[in-house]
Design an enzyme around this catalytic site. Structure first.
Site, PDB file in Angstrom:
ATOM      1  N   SER A  55      47.909  -9.359  54.979  1.00  0.00           N
ATOM      2  CA  SER A  55      47.039  -8.222  54.610  1.00  0.00           C
ATOM      3  C   SER A  55      47.882  -7.301  54.061  1.00  0.00           C
ATOM      4  CB  SER A  55      46.500  -7.701  55.979  1.00  0.00           C
ATOM      5  OG  SER A  55      45.352  -6.796  55.776  1.00  0.00           O
ATOM      6  N   HIS A 199      39.119 -12.567  58.239  1.00  0.00           N
ATOM      7  CA  HIS A 199      40.475 -12.046  57.756  1.00  0.00           C
ATOM      8  C   HIS A 199      41.743 -12.668  58.419  1.00  0.00           C
ATOM      9  CE1 HIS A 199      42.858  -9.268  55.707  1.00  0.00           C
ATOM     10  NE2 HIS A 199      43.401  -8.508  56.831  1.00  0.00           N
TER      11      HIS A 199
END
Length: 227
Positions: A55, A199
């Site tokens: 991320s 994610h």
């Protein structure tokens, strides 16, 4: 080694705020300093040193494999569900909500965002590919700012169903490395995209175990830890 670089939350708000927006480069410099110290202290060598991040940490890794100093310090890297195109990040999925952290690329903030956008560092600064100017006019090819650059052996992982960081970031970076940098400058680039998982990259413990097995197997092989 956990680097605890500026920009993280390990030491409170001021530590986090020390690497926001135009000061983002400080977290990359901190990581370079940690890596260099590990090598200078002979705790490891470049060939046995890797970096991993996902991320926002994927943005960190993207910079480490494209910055002139950092790319020479790591033998391998793992870049997970990363932000890599800082020109378009705010137009994709949850990206607009992070402009307070990174800046707004549609304003003058792009001047500093450009300096740590891995996709642009690779294609335009390193490979000399033409770049769109502020009027969306394609410029001319340029001389490489780092002609001796060679990408550390890198594994990219992402998820088709990531609802925060668009998988397009990883896809286009991998395409540029494979098709434009080529095997001489990017000798080992691997890519894994899970069709589930969001994610986090995995939908259940079985997928999570597979993802981490893939990651550590890659690192063990590319760092020469197994025969």
């Amino acid at each position: 080694v956990v680097a605890n670089i500026r920009g993280g939350g390990e030491y409170g708000p001021s530590w986090h705020q020390a690497a926001l927006k135009e000061k983002r480069y400080k977290c990359f410099e901190d990581m370079e300093a940690v890596a260099q110290d590990l090598i200078d202290s002979k705790l490891t060598s470049r060939e046995r040193l890797a970096c991993i991040g996902g991320s926002n940490g994927g943005l960190l890794v993207g910079n480490l494999i494209t910055r002139p100093v950092a790319s020479s310090l790591f033998g391998a890297a793992v870049c997970q569900v990363p932000l890599l195109d800082m020109k378009r990040y705010s137009q994709l999925l949850a990206g607009a909500s992070w402009m307070g952290e990174y800046g707004n690329p549609e304003t003058s903030d792009w001047k500093f965002l450009r300096r740590h956008s891995p996709y642009h560092l690779l294609r335009h600064d390193i490979l000399g590919k033409p770049e769109l100017d502020s009027d969306d006019v394609l410029g001319d090819p340029t001389e490489s700012a780092n002609p001796g650059w060679k990408c550390p052996k890198t594994l990219f992982t992402t998820s088709t169903r990531d609802d925060r960081v668009h998988p397009g970031h990883a896809r286009k970076m991998v395409a540029a490395l494979l098709e434009e940098a080529g095997p001489e400058r990017a000798p080992m680039v691997q890519y894994w995209e899970n069709t589930e998982g969001g994610h986090g990259g995995a939908a259940d413990n079985g997928q999570r175990a597979f993802m981490w097995a893939l990651t550590y197997n890659f690192l063990a092989k590319e760092l020469g830890l197994v025969g």
